[in-house]
Design an enzyme around this catalytic site. Structure first.
Site, short mmCIF file in Angstrom:
data_model
loop_
_atom_site.label_atom_id
_atom_site.label_comp_id
_atom_site.label_asym_id
_atom_site.label_seq_id
_atom_site.Cartn_x
_atom_site.Cartn_y
_atom_site.Cartn_z
N ASP A 2 1.14 6.19 -13.09
CA ASP A 2 0.76 7.31 -11.89
C ASP A 2 3.08 8.10 -11.47
O ASP A 2 2.69 8.70 -12.85
CB ASP A 2 0.58 6.52 -10.59
CG ASP A 2 -0.35 7.01 -9.73
OD1 ASP A 2 -0.04 8.03 -9.50
OD2 ASP A 2 -1.22 6.61 -9.53
N SER A 58 -8.14 5.35 -5.54
CA SER A 58 -7.07 5.66 -5.99
C SER A 58 -6.29 4.64 -5.45
O SER A 58 -5.11 4.65 -6.19
CB SER A 58 -6.37 6.92 -6.28
OG SER A 58 -6.22 8.21 -6.81
N HIS A 72 1.96 8.94 -4.35
CA HIS A 72 0.65 8.62 -4.93
C HIS A 72 0.45 6.91 -5.53
O HIS A 72 0.25 6.45 -5.35
CB HIS A 72 -0.30 9.40 -5.17
CG HIS A 72 -1.64 9.36 -5.70
ND1 HIS A 72 -1.94 8.62 -7.41
CD2 HIS A 72 -2.91 9.48 -5.81
CE1 HIS A 72 -3.71 8.12 -7.22
NE2 HIS A 72 -3.78 9.36 -6.60
#
Length: 305
Positions: free
Chosen positions: A49, A248, A89
């Site tokens: 990520d 996600s 994220h």
């Protein structure tokens, strides 16, 4: 035999409590998130990520071994644990795996694989992870989470070879199903390889257990997990948390669940060389159940509050 000890995390966020909701139990009656004290001990989870905000308490107070970092091609020159996770994220994803407050497991060994959201960096990160697993002899003791995919024809062969290699090493691969408000089916790689390899593709449900409107569907979705109004770590230098939606963030929670089941030691099939990934997918699928009548099967850890 190891003595089982169930721990309850009182006042856990709702999406975490869902993982230990016993079938037939009213959600509102639950007082916390229940889990076995082994909680991922000895299992390594790789999160491909955007990094992890190191100012977050979820990072600073993480259990297991201190988080390790790997860096994809574009990140190698400035490789540093203090690199900011600018879009937050990766911070959320990592905290959903092994964060002390938001993680499905508490004692796994997290490896943060920092990669920009480009095809080149993603491929580089995947290769870094595979090499690290081989180097550290983590066969049957590792889980890979990746909440990204691609449609480029030129990567299909690479994705097939890479996926086959992870399965051969008895490594669990957990991917996000992807987001699209049009309600389409999974349409990216490596997720599309789930009909050939035991990939765990994770869709998202809302707070009630209803399938999220943005969650890609179809027969290649393995299991659902909470992915709406998720509270998790961010990359903000203040250490603040965030509230966010997406498959996600459903997928890393299931990656945490896979680590949990590997460490638990209750499933002999997860020690069968050559079949660990396939058996893990079967176990997670068999344990999952809908939280509401018209919802998809949501992941469950087998414990109970």
């Amino acid at each position: 035999l190891r003595t089982r000890a169930v721990v309850e995390q009182a006042n856990a966020v709702p999406e975490l409590k869902r993982f230990s909701q016993v079938p037939g139990t009213e959600f509102d009656s639950m007082t916390g998130y229940s889990y076995d004290s082994s909680s991922g001990t000895g299992i390594t989870v790789y999160v491909i990520d955007t990094g992890f905000g190191t100012d977050s308490d979820e990072y600073k107070n993480m259990g297991g071994e201190p988080p390790r970092w790997l860096f994809a091609a574009s990140e190698k020159a400035d490789a540093s644990e203090s690199d900011e996770d600018e879009n937050s994220h990766g911070s959320c994803a990592g905290s959903k795996v092994n964060g002390p407050t938001y993680g499905v497991v508490k004692n796994a060994n997290l490896v943060i694989v920092k990669a920009q959201e480009t095809l080149g960096d993603t491929v580089s990160a995947m290769n870094e992870v595979l090499a690290d697993i081989v180097k550290n002899k983590l066969n049957g003791k590792a889980v890979i989470n990746m909440s990204r995919g691609g449609k480029f024809p030129k990567i299909i062969t690479f994705m097939e070879k890479w996926t086959a290699a992870t399965v051969k090493l008895d490594v669990i691969l957990v991917l996000s199903a992807g987001n699209d408000e049009a309600g389409i089916e999974i349409n990216e790689f490596p997720q599309l390889l789930a009909d050939e390899y035991p990939i765990i593709n994770v869709g998202a449900v809302d707070e009630t257990g209803k399938n999220a409107t943005f969650s890609k569907g179809g027969p290649l979705v393995t299991v659902m997990a909470p992915g709406v109004n998720i509270i998790c770590a961010s990359g903000d230098p203040s250490g603040a948390d965030q509230d966010i939606d997406g498959t996600s963030f459903a997928a890393p929670a299931v990656a945490g669940l896979a680590a949990y089941l590997l460490a638990l030691g209750d499933y002999p099939d997860l020690a069968v060389t050559g079949s660990v990934a396939a058996n893990m997918r079967d176990i997670i699928t068999s344990m999952a159940y809908p939280r509401i009548t018209d919802g998809g099967p949501v992941a469950y850890n087998g414990e109970g509050a």
